[in-house]
Design an enzyme around this catalytic site. Structure first.
Site, PDB file in Angstrom:
ATOM      1  N   ASP A   1      -5.072  -0.240  -8.788  1.00 25.37           N
ATOM      2  CA  ASP A   1      -5.196  -0.046  -7.340  1.00 25.37           C
ATOM      3  C   ASP A   1      -4.286  -1.017  -6.606  1.00 25.37           C
ATOM      4  OD1 ASP A   1      -5.971   0.944  -4.886  1.00 25.37           O
ATOM      5  OD2 ASP A   1      -7.976   0.034  -4.903  1.00 25.37           O
TER       6      ASP A   1
ATOM      7  N   HIS B   1       0.141  -5.634   1.021  1.00 22.18           N
ATOM      8  CA  HIS B   1       0.145  -5.775   2.480  1.00 22.18           C
ATOM      9  C   HIS B   1       1.018  -6.971   2.837  1.00 22.18           C
ATOM     10  CE1 HIS B   1      -2.959  -2.792   3.200  1.00 22.18           C
ATOM     11  NE2 HIS B   1      -3.715  -3.350   2.268  1.00 22.18           N
TER      12      HIS B   1
END
Length: 437
Positions: free
Chosen positions: A307, A311
């Site tokens: 996953d 960011h």
């Protein structure tokens, strides 16, 4: 071009012991696997792998490469280079891009950019619903023809049971698995961490385990009626594991993945309200983590997926309540799992490799994940003795958002080969720290 890999160690398929072997690669395929292959071809590149472990190329069925739309976080080029450095030769990217991967045009764009980057094989997922809004189903037949390997609205759960049932029926008709982000918004919305010890200590709104498991139970019942292959993304809750185990016991085609961070951490480990520890699903309780490990060991949970969710530093600096969910994982997954599961006796090396290679290939029908003559030359070479601390400043991913910074781990990939081409070589500084913008 031929490559002769000499003196590497592989897992014996019968005993799971490490045995020394040579591997001859011709073009994009494995030509020969045997002991003491002769070095008699002047055109072959000979690579000495003495003391190194050779695995099938690692496979990650859940990554976020952010392109198109969020290139400040990650690009397909930077993401695939991070994948190669982590030993991954095949990755499956999620559709929550902008525009969403809900059309043939976006699928083709992703595949073209991955082909241009050339560092890892990228398999796109298509969205279940248009723009991931949960209102209108995508043209799944067209998406499959364009190259998607499954459908998912990862990032948001399908809130309508009717919509999910219709999606499963359509996916089953075209032969695509439904890959589900399981989250009931009526229970989860507004939460930023697990509804447990850490949330109570810092007075934060929590996300209960039931927010996930209610959707898992609902979807299992719907999938049983339809007969579709149903796959649970990033499973995190003990109740979810129990529901998947029960479905498997009835012979239903239900599969599940778990992330390294959910296997190694729980909410009690979060030191302070720092968004580097914020992911969705959140780190659960110690009991949940123990259930995940048990589910992985007994086969209830089929595979491990990172996953990988990069960011920007500015986004993660917004605090636990306002920052986006997600951590990066491609460059640290194997050494973390090898150090904290294999070396501590939780899994054998063979079991870990199986969950990261053969098993994901098997459940998604991919022709990879095995070292065998005549198959694609996808290999990961790992130095099981190399130990060093995780340093986000050296990542090839644009994302630095990891809670594992400073962890000292063993088992670093040193050479990655995909389709016979070297995509990562730790000894080559040009490959290691080039300009990848």
């Amino acid at each position: 071009m031929k490559k002769l890999l000499k003196n590497g160690c592989v897992l014996d398929p019968v005993s799971d012991d490490l045995i020394e072997i040579d591997i001859l690669i011709e073009g994009t395929y494995i030509k020969k696997i045997d002991t003491h292959l002769p070095v008699n071809d002047p055109d072959a590149e000979v690579i000495d792998l003495s003391g190194k472990f050779v695995s099938p190329g690692l496979i990650d069925m859940h990554v976020h490469f952010r392109e198109p739309g969020f290139e400040k976080k990650e690009t397909i080029a930077s993401g695939t280079r991070a994948a190669a450095r982590g030993g991954f030769t095949t990755v499956a990217c999620m559709p929550n891009t902008r525009p969403v991967t809900d059309s043939v045009e976006v699928v083709r764009e992703i595949l073209a950019k991955a082909e241009q980057a050339g560092c890892a094989r990228v398999l796109p997922y298509g969205a279940i619903t248009v723009r991931e809004l949960g209102q209108e189903l995508t043209d799944m037949a067209a998406l499959k023809a364009a190259g998607v390997i499954g459908v998912t609205d990862d990032g948001v759960g399908i809130q309508s049971s009717k919509m999910m049932k219709e999606a499963m029926r359509k996916a089953c008709q075209v032969g695509l698995p439904v890959v589900a982000h399981c989250e009931d918004d009526t229970l989860a919305k507004g939460g930023c961490v697990h509804d447990g010890t850490f949330a109570s200590r810092y007075h934060l709104q929590g996300i209960p385990s039931e927010a996930e498991s209610i959707h898992v139970g609902r979807d299992i019942l719907l999938a049983e009626d339809i007969g579709v292959h149903y796959h649970v993304c990033h499973i995190s809750a003990e109740q979810s594991v129990r529901l998947v185990r029960e479905a498997k016991s009835r012979g239903q085609k239900v599969t599940a993945e778990v992330t390294p961070h959910h296997l190694l951490l729980c909410d009690e480990d979060i030191p302070e309200p720092n968004a580097l520890w914020k992911m969705n699903p959140p780190l659960r309780s110690r009991k949940d983590r123990e259930a995940l490990i048990e589910g992985l060991k007994d086969g209830t949970i089929d595979i491990i997926a990172t996953d990988h969710a990069p960011h920007t530093a500015a986004e993660k600096a917004m605090g636990m309540e306002r920052a986006p969910f997600g951590i990066v994982g491609l460059e640290t997954a194997f050494p973390l799992l090898y150090t904290h599961l294999v070396l501590k006796g939780v899994l054998t090396l063979a079991e870990l490799i199986d969950k990261m290679t053969r098993k994901p290939a098997q459940i998604f029908g991919l022709p990879y994940g095995v070292l065998a003559e005549g198959l694609p030359a996808d290999l990961t070479v790992i130095d099981l003795e190399e130990e060093r601390a995780i340093d986000p400043d050296t990542f090839l991913s644009k994302g630095r958002n990891t809670p594992f910074a400073g962890w000292k781990v063993k088992g670093w990939p040193v050479l990655t080969i995909m389709n016979g081409n070297i995509t990562w070589n730790q000894a080559d500084t040009a490959l290691t720290f080039g300009d990848f913008e």
